[in-house]
Design a protein around this motif. Structure first.
Motif, PDB file in Angstrom:
ATOM      1  N   ALA A 110      25.376  -5.805 -13.970  1.00  0.00           N
ATOM      2  CA  ALA A 110      25.898  -5.795 -15.330  1.00  0.00           C
ATOM      3  C   ALA A 110      25.477  -6.533 -16.280  1.00  0.00           C
ATOM      4  CB  ALA A 110      27.598  -5.634 -15.253  1.00  0.00           C
ATOM      5  N   LYS A 128      26.855  -1.311 -16.210  1.00  0.00           N
ATOM      6  CA  LYS A 128      26.594  -1.617 -14.907  1.00  0.00           C
ATOM      7  C   LYS A 128      25.818  -0.765 -13.976  1.00  0.00           C
ATOM      8  CE  LYS A 128      29.750  -2.509 -10.976  1.00  0.00           C
ATOM      9  NZ  LYS A 128      31.211  -2.468 -10.313  1.00  0.00           N
ATOM     10  N   TRP A 158      31.364  -1.276 -18.088  1.00  0.00           N
ATOM     11  CA  TRP A 158      31.895  -2.348 -17.671  1.00  0.00           C
ATOM     12  C   TRP A 158      32.493  -3.165 -18.792  1.00  0.00           C
ATOM     13  CZ3 TRP A 158      28.852  -7.359 -18.378  1.00  0.00           C
ATOM     14  CH2 TRP A 158      29.628  -8.464 -17.678  1.00  0.00           C
TER      15      TRP A 158
END
Length: 274
Positions: A110, A128, A158
């Protein structure tokens, strides 16, 4: 002379502070006890549940202008809906039934940008790369179902939130939802003509790529995934932290049959900062 001495002391203090490099990287090793609950109607209508002490995760993070987080995780569960039982095999004689086996491998990366970094708070938003490979062996007496693999590669939204409680303690949390996924699942009853074509070579890598080529892109309507973890950290010194982490992962899929899996893991964590 007194002024000169004060000037020398000030220079030494300043150089000492400059020499204290801020740590932007950390590497943590996590071991934990977890539980799984799974129903894969491709193979069985039953809900399989089990806890296991075999949960290991290695995690690297970097925090600077951009925040980065990479981890690799392995879990092993051996569930069974019945107690061990004996049966007679035509070829091997008396045998004892084996539990099923679920092997979970996750590796993710990520990257995101902080949109809040003030006082005790830091909030990061980004993307991510999510990659999961699940191997499963279902054992039914003298019969073993061909391994119904679940392979999922995807891109997630993310979110990362960090809060410093005081000079020694902090909390971090990660949350992600899929934007899209590329998924391979075994056919109904785990085998068909395509399955036998995929395993014809009996070579691991070729078989894996053949299965992967039969996957398809799925959106939230066909595949739902939620990943969440919450970490408590305690700073021992400049280089080392210890902590506890709770991880929750829910994985739902509707093609070719309904698949539901919920995993919860509690980890002990040791972290090296550099």
């Amino acid at each position: 002379m007194r002024k000169l001495n004060l000037l020398i002391v000030a220079l030494l203090l300043t150089s000492g502070l400059a020499a204290q490099e801020v740590k932007h990287n950390d590497l943590s090793l996590n071991w934990g006890v977890g539980s799984i609950m799974r129903q894969d109607q491709t193979v069985s209508p039953f809900i399989h549940q089990k806890w296991s002490p075999v949960n290991i995760m290695l995690r690297y993070s970097r925090s600077q202008k951009l925040d980065q987080l990479a981890d690799i995780k392995f879990s092993l569960y051996n569930p069974s809906i019945v107690k061990p039982y004996n049966f007679n095999s035509y070829y091997s004689g008396a045998q004892t039934g084996l539990a099923h086996s679920f092997k979970l491998i996750d590796f993710n990366y990520a990257i995101g940008k902080p949109i809040l970094n003030k006082n005790e708070w830091r909030f990061v938003i980004g993307g991510k790369s999510r990659n999961h490979i699940y191997f499963s062996d279902y054992n039914f007496g003298p019969t073993t179902t061909p391994s119904p693999m679940f392979i999922s590669f995807g891109l997630d939204l993310w979110l990362n939130l960090q809060y410093r409680i005081n000079e020694k303690q902090y909390i971090k949390s990660n949350f992600s939802l899929p934007l899209f996924s590329y998924i391979y699942r075994a056919p109904y009853l785990a085998q068909n003509d395509e399955y036998f074509e995929n395993i014809y070579s009996h070579k691991g890598l070729k078989e894996f790529t053949s299965r992967l080529s039969d996957g398809q892109i799925q959106s939230w309507g066909a595949s739902q995934r939620v990943d969440f973890d919450l970490q408590y950290g305690y700073i021992l010194n400049e280089k080392w932290d210890i902590g506890l982490t709770y991880l929750f992962a829910m994985n739902l899929n509707q093609s070719p049959t309904k698949y539901s899996q919920i995993e919860s893991v509690f980890y002990l964590c040791g972290k090296l900062k550099f």
